[in-house]
Scaffold this motif. Structure first.
Motif, short mmCIF file in Angstrom:
data_model
loop_
_atom_site.label_atom_id
_atom_site.label_comp_id
_atom_site.label_asym_id
_atom_site.label_seq_id
_atom_site.Cartn_x
_atom_site.Cartn_y
_atom_site.Cartn_z
N UNK A 193 0.83 -1.19 0.00
CA UNK A 193 0.00 0.00 0.00
C UNK A 193 0.87 1.24 0.00
N UNK A 194 0.36 2.33 -0.59
CA UNK A 194 1.13 3.56 -0.74
C UNK A 194 0.25 4.79 -0.60
N UNK A 195 0.87 5.88 -0.16
CA UNK A 195 0.18 7.15 0.07
C UNK A 195 1.02 8.27 -0.54
N UNK A 196 0.37 9.19 -1.26
CA UNK A 196 1.03 10.37 -1.83
C UNK A 196 0.64 11.57 -0.96
N UNK A 197 1.66 12.28 -0.48
CA UNK A 197 1.45 13.40 0.45
C UNK A 197 2.11 14.65 -0.11
N UNK A 198 1.41 15.79 0.03
CA UNK A 198 1.98 17.04 -0.47
C UNK A 198 2.93 17.65 0.55
N UNK A 199 3.52 18.78 0.20
CA UNK A 199 4.53 19.42 1.04
C UNK A 199 3.98 19.86 2.40
N UNK A 246 -2.76 14.82 -12.04
CA UNK A 246 -3.45 15.71 -11.10
C UNK A 246 -2.58 16.69 -10.32
N UNK A 247 -1.29 16.53 -10.34
CA UNK A 247 -0.40 17.42 -9.59
C UNK A 247 0.45 18.20 -10.58
N UNK A 248 0.45 19.51 -10.50
CA UNK A 248 1.28 20.29 -11.42
C UNK A 248 2.75 19.87 -11.33
N UNK A 249 3.40 19.85 -12.47
CA UNK A 249 4.79 19.38 -12.55
C UNK A 249 5.71 20.11 -11.57
N UNK A 250 5.48 21.41 -11.36
CA UNK A 250 6.36 22.16 -10.46
C UNK A 250 6.16 21.79 -8.98
N UNK A 294 8.08 10.84 -13.54
CA UNK A 294 7.02 11.81 -13.24
C UNK A 294 7.58 13.00 -12.47
N UNK A 295 8.71 12.82 -11.81
CA UNK A 295 9.34 13.92 -11.09
C UNK A 295 8.89 14.10 -9.65
N UNK A 296 8.44 13.01 -9.04
CA UNK A 296 8.05 13.10 -7.63
C UNK A 296 9.28 13.20 -6.74
N UNK A 297 9.07 13.65 -5.51
CA UNK A 297 10.16 13.84 -4.57
C UNK A 297 10.48 12.60 -3.75
N UNK A 298 10.63 12.78 -2.49
CA UNK A 298 11.10 11.77 -1.54
C UNK A 298 10.22 10.52 -1.52
N UNK A 299 10.88 9.39 -1.30
CA UNK A 299 10.20 8.11 -1.07
C UNK A 299 10.57 7.64 0.33
#
Length: 167
Positions: A34-40, A72-76, A100-105
């Motif tokens: 299972x995985x979760x995407x979290x914003x800043x 759904x998430x702007x590239x920047x 995709x350019x996502x940050x930390x894992x």
């Protein structure tokens, strides 16, 4: 890479949710991931679990989150997002994350742990090389494993292995 000491209480809270999602996946006949995407700001944007029981072994939650973020998430903003996951990304998912350019894992269980558990249960090796995220996507910051969640994860994967052996 073992950076478990770098995990914050917030990291552990999100990882516990990932383990819950892995439990849901197992209950539904899927492999326990299972995985979760979290914003800043720490808000959960999206979550998913493994959906491989139907025969499509590419339906990993980490890849699904990367695909969702691309739509759904702007590239920047993507580099400021964190993906929390019950298990370290496989090479397919690590590549998707990087493209995709996502940050930390942040992962609860490492690919090394899973490989060792599977070998101990006499299971065949994965058809994909067990490469760490940093080998596939060297620019992506990673943290994990969460040693406090290892027993729960091992138990979920053991249950899945026993189910596979019985079928």
């Amino acid at each position: 890479m073992d950076t478990s000491t770098a995990l914050s209480p917030q990291d552990l809270a999100h990882l516990r949710r990932c383990v819950e999602l892995a439990r849901e996946a197992l209950a539904d006949g899927d492999e326990p991931f299972g995985s979760v995407l979290v914003d800043a700001a720490g808000a959960v944007l999206h979550e998913d679990r493994n959906r491989t029981a139907g025969g499509d072994q590419t339906r990993h939650p980490e890849l699904a989150l990367a695909q969702w973020a691309a739509a759904h998430v702007p590239a920047e903003l993507r580099p400021t997002c964190t993906v929390y996951t019950s298990g370290e990304h496989c090479p397919m998912c690590a590549a998707g994350h990087a493209w995709v350019g996502l940050g930390r894992i942040v992962y609860a269980g490492s690919i090394g742990q899973l490989t060792e558990w599977r070998q101990g249960w006499g299971l065949p090796p994965s058809p994909v090389a067990a490469l760490p995220i940093t080998t596939v996507a060297p620019g992506v910051p990673v943290a994990g494993p969460a040693t406090e969640l290892a027993d729960k994860l091992r138990d979920l994967h053991r249950q899945h292995a026993e189910r596979q052996a019985a079928s």
